[in-house]
Design a protein around this motif. Structure first.
Motif, mmCIF file in Angstrom:
data_model
loop_
_atom_site.group_PDB
_atom_site.id
_atom_site.type_symbol
_atom_site.label_atom_id
_atom_site.label_comp_id
_atom_site.label_asym_id
_atom_site.label_seq_id
_atom_site.Cartn_x
_atom_site.Cartn_y
_atom_site.Cartn_z
ATOM 1 N N GLU A 118 0.975 -1.320 0.116
ATOM 2 C CA GLU A 118 0.108 0.041 0.135
ATOM 3 C C GLU A 118 1.019 1.179 -0.085
ATOM 4 O OE1 GLU A 118 -3.451 1.988 2.646
ATOM 5 O OE2 GLU A 118 -3.668 -0.131 1.860
ATOM 6 N N THR A 121 2.430 1.550 -3.494
ATOM 7 C CA THR A 121 1.159 2.208 -4.222
ATOM 8 C C THR A 121 0.768 3.503 -4.193
ATOM 9 O OG1 THR A 121 0.188 -0.268 -4.440
ATOM 10 C CG2 THR A 121 -1.078 1.746 -5.160
ATOM 11 N N TRP A 122 0.679 4.140 -2.955
ATOM 12 C CA TRP A 122 0.539 5.446 -2.467
ATOM 13 C C TRP A 122 1.570 6.328 -3.043
ATOM 14 C CZ3 TRP A 122 -2.532 6.122 2.710
ATOM 15 C CH2 TRP A 122 -3.832 5.353 2.634
ATOM 16 N N ASN A 124 3.406 5.561 -5.721
ATOM 17 C CA ASN A 124 3.199 5.762 -7.193
ATOM 18 C C ASN A 124 2.113 6.645 -7.699
ATOM 19 O OD1 ASN A 124 3.811 4.337 -9.827
ATOM 20 N ND2 ASN A 124 1.873 3.734 -9.660
#
Length: 178
Positions: A118, A121-122, A124
């Motif tokens: 996570e 992803t955050w 990115n």
């Protein structure tokens, strides 16, 4: 950016290799000595309890964030500087991100991987811009990190993952970034 607080994501179990606990305790001692606030999942068992106890033993500051479900199971650490009880796991992760300047990923299970991915992803998606340190004790994450490299090499990632991920083989290597 100066790092003043570190989120530490790790197992609620200690694992099989004694070096997992040793490295976790060393990380906590380094954090306390450098005046870094520990932000973690609020548990009193496994590597979670080890890192919290090591920071506290060094007179450091520890903020635990634990979901109500786990607090009800009496797994929360009672001796922390601050303990926040939140409604659910998603809120826990979001709150830990808000309270930290960077994160360290230690050995752990599904929850640790969830938190690691996570955060990546955050990063990115530009929801945050935090460096992730992976403490690869006993090569615990070597295969996973090779797979991340494969995802990049095959064109599935938008940026080179090593721009935001720093590999550490020992807790002492973190000091060069502080």
């Amino acid at each position: 950016m100066r790092i003043r607080s570190l989120a530490v994501f790790c197992g609620s179990k200690g694992g099989q290799d004694p070096l997992f606990i040793t490295h976790t305790a060393e990380l906590g001692a380094i954090m306390a000595a450098k005046g870094l606030t520990l932000v973690y999942g609020g548990g009193n068992v496994g590597l979670m309890g080890t890192v919290a106890n090591a920071v506290l033993a060094g007179s450091g500051r520890v903020i635990g964030v634990i979901p109500q479900l786990l607090a009800d199971r009496e797994r929360s650490h009672k001796g922390l500087t601050q303990l926040e009880i939140v409604p659910d796991m998603h809120t826990r992760k979001k709150r830990m991100y808000e309270l930290s300047d960077a994160a360290v990923i230690l050995p752990g299970g599904y929850g640790t991987l969830d938190e690691f991915f996570e955060m990546i992803t955050w990063n990115n998606l530009a929801i945050h811009d935090k460096i992730l340190f992976v403490l690869n004790t006993s090569n615990y994450y070597t295969h996973l990190l090779m797979h991340i490299r494969k995802m990049y090499d095959e064109g599935f990632l938008y940026q080179d993952p090593w721009e935001k991920i720093r590999m550490l083989s020992s807790p002492q290597e973190l000091e060069q970034y502080l």
